[in-house]
Enzyme design. Structure first.
Site, PDB file in Angstrom:
ATOM      1  N   ASP A   1       0.864  -1.178   0.000  1.00  0.00           N
ATOM      2  CA  ASP A   1       0.000   0.000   0.000  1.00  0.00           C
ATOM      3  C   ASP A   1       0.900   1.227   0.000  1.00  0.00           C
ATOM      4  O   ASP A   1       1.928   1.227   0.679  1.00  0.00           O
ATOM      5  CB  ASP A   1      -0.868   0.057   1.259  1.00  0.00           C
ATOM      6  CG  ASP A   1      -1.802  -1.137   1.402  1.00  0.00           C
ATOM      7  OD1 ASP A   1      -1.727  -2.054   0.568  1.00  0.00           O
ATOM      8  OD2 ASP A   1      -2.595  -1.147   2.357  1.00  0.00           O
TER       9      ASP A   1
ATOM     10  N   ASP B   1     -14.981  -5.766   1.703  1.00  0.00           N
ATOM     11  CA  ASP B   1     -14.347  -5.445   2.982  1.00  0.00           C
ATOM     12  C   ASP B   1     -15.453  -5.374   4.023  1.00  0.00           C
ATOM     13  O   ASP B   1     -16.412  -4.618   3.856  1.00  0.00           O
ATOM     14  CB  ASP B   1     -13.618  -4.112   2.886  1.00  0.00           C
ATOM     15  CG  ASP B   1     -12.656  -4.080   1.709  1.00  0.00           C
ATOM     16  OD1 ASP B   1     -11.954  -5.079   1.502  1.00  0.00           O
ATOM     17  OD2 ASP B   1     -12.629  -3.064   0.993  1.00  0.00           O
TER      18      ASP B   1
END
Length: 245
Positions: A7, A129
Site C-alpha cells: 500500500d 471489505d
C-alpha cells in the site's frame, strides 16, 4: 498463491491499522527495491493499493505507472479508487493483469456488471471489505472503509455471479494490519456458500501457520502485507509452505 501486498501514499510504502488513515505505519523502504526483493524470492504476482487514489482518483500516482513499466516479468493486481471507464482503460493499457473494484461495485452495481461484460470478468476482482456488527452480521464497508453500509456480504457477491465474476478478495477489517490472525471461519463460510469463487484472503496474517490454515480451508490466494514488511517471515518461506502438500 502467496501474493505480496504493498500500500502506498505519496509514493511511500505504508500500512494502515484497520484501514484508519490516522493510524498508519510508514516504512523506510524503496517500493522498487521491495518489489525486486519479492521477485528475487519467486513472486510472480503483486497486489498494489494506491491509497491516494482511494481518496481522489485524480491523484493516482505516476509512480504506480512507473512500476508497471519497470517490472514486465511480474503480474500486478491493482486497487484504490478505481471509479471510471478511463481509470480501467488506463490501467489495462499500462499492463495491469487484474483490477480490484470495491466501492464502485457496491454503489453502482450496474456499472460494474457492464465492466465485467465489456472487459472480461476474469480481469476483475471484487473487493468485499467487511465490518462484523454486534449481531455477527457481515456488513460491507466502502470508501476506504470510512463508511459501513447495511449491505450483507452474501448479497454483495451473489448479484455479480451471473455476470461471470469469480475472483473475490475478502478482508475482515478488524484483522487488517493487526497480526491477530486471519478470520478462517469467514473464509470457510464463503467457500461453502459460493464454491465456485476464487477466493483471496487478506488481513491478520502473523505466521506461517496462518498460511497453512488458509490453504487447508481451500483459500486459493493469500494476500500478505505487513507480515512481510516487518519480517515475520519471508516470501520464500511463505511460498514453500504454500507449495507443500
Amino acid at each position: 498463491m502467496i501474493i505480496p501486498s504493498l500500500d502506498f501514499i505519496h509514493g511511500k510504502i505504508v500500512r494502515l491499522y484497520q484501514g484508519n488513515y490516522n493510524n498508519k505505519i510508514s516504512y523506510k523502504k524503496d517500493i522498487f527495491k521491495q518489489i525486486e526483493k519479492y521477485i528475487y524470492q519467486g513472486a510472480t504476482y503483486i497486489h498494489l493499493v494506491d491509497l491516494d487514489g482511494c481518496n481522489n482518483p485524480e491523484n493516482r500516482q505516476k509512480s504506480m505507472f512507473n512500476i508497471f513499466s519497470n517490472f514486465k516479468n511480474v503480474s500486478f493486481q491493482v486497487g484504490g479508487g478505481i471509479r471510471s471507464k478511463r481509470d480501467i482503460e488506463n490501467l489495462f493499457h499500462a499492463g495491469v493483469s487484474k483490477i480490484v473494484i470495491g466501492t464502485s461495485a457496491i454503489l453502482y452495481p450496474n456499472k460494474f456488471k457492464k465492466w465485467l461484460k465489456n472487459y472480461g470478468s476474469k480481469n476483475f476482482v471484487l473487493s468485499v471489505d467487511i465490518n462484523i456488527n454486534t449481531k455477527k452480521e457481515n456488513k460491507i464497508a466502502i470508501q476506504g472503509w470510512k463508511k459501513t453500509t447495511e449491505i450483507n456480504l452474501d448479497d454483495a457477491i451473489k448479484q455479480f455471479i451471473p455476470y461471470g465474476l469469480k475472483n473475490i478478495l475478502c478482508t475482515d477489517i478488524s484483522r487488517d494490519g493487526t497480526f491477530s490472525g486471519p478470520n478462517i471461519s469467514l473464509y470457510k463460510y464463503l467457500k461453502n456458500k459460493f464454491p465456485n469463487i476464487v477466493l483471496q484472503s487478506s488481513g491478520g496474517i502473523n505466521s506461517i501457520s496462518d498460511i497453512y490454515n488458509l490453504k487447508k480451508n481451500n483459500v486459493e490466494h493469500v494476500i500478505v502485507g505487513r507480515a512481510l514488511l516487518e519480517n515475520k517471515f519471508t516470501f520464500l518461506e511463505a511460498s514453500k509452505c504454500w507449495l507443500k502438500e
